[in-house]
Enzyme design. Sequence first.
Site, short mmCIF file in Angstrom:
data_model
loop_
_atom_site.label_atom_id
_atom_site.label_comp_id
_atom_site.label_asym_id
_atom_site.label_seq_id
_atom_site.Cartn_x
_atom_site.Cartn_y
_atom_site.Cartn_z
N HIS A 118 0.84 -1.19 0.00
CA HIS A 118 0.00 0.00 0.00
C HIS A 118 0.87 1.24 0.00
O HIS A 118 1.93 1.27 0.63
CB HIS A 118 -0.93 0.01 1.21
CG HIS A 118 -2.12 0.87 1.02
ND1 HIS A 118 -2.09 2.23 1.26
CD2 HIS A 118 -3.38 0.59 0.59
CE1 HIS A 118 -3.28 2.74 0.99
NE2 HIS A 118 -4.08 1.77 0.58
N HIS A 119 0.43 2.28 -0.72
CA HIS A 119 1.24 3.49 -0.86
C HIS A 119 1.43 4.20 0.48
O HIS A 119 2.39 4.96 0.67
CB HIS A 119 0.60 4.45 -1.86
CG HIS A 119 1.58 5.27 -2.62
ND1 HIS A 119 2.60 5.98 -2.00
CD2 HIS A 119 1.74 5.51 -3.95
CE1 HIS A 119 3.32 6.60 -2.91
NE2 HIS A 119 2.83 6.33 -4.10
N SER A 120 0.54 3.98 1.43
CA SER A 120 0.67 4.62 2.73
C SER A 120 1.91 4.14 3.49
O SER A 120 2.38 4.81 4.41
CB SER A 120 -0.57 4.38 3.59
OG SER A 120 -0.81 2.99 3.75
#
Length: 492
Positions: free
Chosen positions: A133-135
């Site tokens: 996930h980009h987070s």
Amino acid sequence: MAKEEEPLSPMARMFQSSGTDYCTVIIVGFKTKINPDVILDDLKQNVSKHPRISSKLAEDGTRWIKTQVNVEDHVFVPDIDPDEIGDQGDKFVDDYISRLTMLPLDRSRPLWDIHILNVKTSDAEAIGVIRSHHSLGDGMSRMSLIMACTHKSSDPEALPTIPILKRRENVSHGLRNTGWFLSSMFAIYATVRLIWNTIVDFLLLLSTVLFLKDTETSLKGGAEAESNAKRFSHRIVSLDDVRLIKDIMDVTINDVLLGVTQAALSRYLNGAHDETNENGGTSRPVLNNIPCNIRVRAGVLVNLRSEIGVQPLADMMAKDSKCRWGNLINIVVLPLSIGLETDPLVYLSKAKSTMDQKKNSLHAPILYLIMSFIVSVFGAKIGAALFNRLLLSTTAFISNVNGPTEEISLHGHPIAYIAPSVYGHAQALLIHFQSYADKMVISIAVDPTIIPDPHKLCDAMEESLKSMKIALLGKGLLINEQVSVRVNNMCN
């Protein structure tokens, strides 16, 4: 707050909000078949050492919670029959990764997984797909993690060379030793230019969020694109060729890559607008069938760290580090020069002019502070909605990440290429550039309902780079005989 919990940064909160639920995909080609047991053993020993990949997201989406990672839940090795695939390895891998974009990550676990595909493709003997996930972090963060897990292929005991780069100074070398008066005047001019460019950029940004949209073309997606499956393609070109153009034209590598991108998208759009011969029903290419005054813009990721190259993982994980792990990035809206040019070097000069203007602007760091404030005060959904409106109004997304300067291996598995990308966005086209040893990997992600064949875009990229080198040779700019031989060899 418990020691095993850590709040998400404002940008991380925005990236996991609905509407900006972005995931990264790093496709790694290997020169040998992959031994899954070796990868599993390494992960079991090292996953717990990294706080991000050993933490899960809290239910309210505001905190990272340290957890016990069961590595087997994150590593997938599909049973593949080589005889059944035959010589369709590339298609099998493309289809597999495309299906992944429709499968959400399990939010009850740390937000990453690895897929091992022992399938021979045109560029590799096996493929590893790292999805996260980009987070969890931006491209620089992920590349630092890869570098920390690998060693030089030429020396299995040595870590890869970290390509640390410094930001270029805007002050001209020729003015450093001038008199006090000229130096002062130039400093005033540079300051006024910086302020003016920043104001112009913010006005254009505000207009884009409110009403200014790109021209509807065969490249532009819409709101539905974020939920559609994505398809990925890549093309490997010579990094030395890119550097050669850079040196001769006295520009940067980013200038060259943007020039190649503008030339390639112009080629593609002109082909996409071919007229049809009514008599024979066949497609007839038109010399220049691109609409006049076409508006095509790209969101370009800007790294806001003081050191712009890949950093050692230990430095990025250090508390209060200026090059820390995370999403220290922001977006700059870049107008693309689209149209057929008889001289391909025109795309390069226009790219340099555009990039010079963006470098002399505080748009990116100020926007980062504004977005962080909006997310902190009004919530991640508001920040995500504004960010998503920006993407919906533009056509493409472009990023460039520096990789290792020599070939690397992962526990005895030599790596052939690294091709990063992203999905979950509201654009039909993403272009990522990744340097690796003497290669430049062009990775393209598309919404196939808008752009059916990403390989055509890869072809256009490769042809555009070649045409620039041919143009340099034709203008007699390649004086060195050795250089001319290299160009001739490439052209043949």
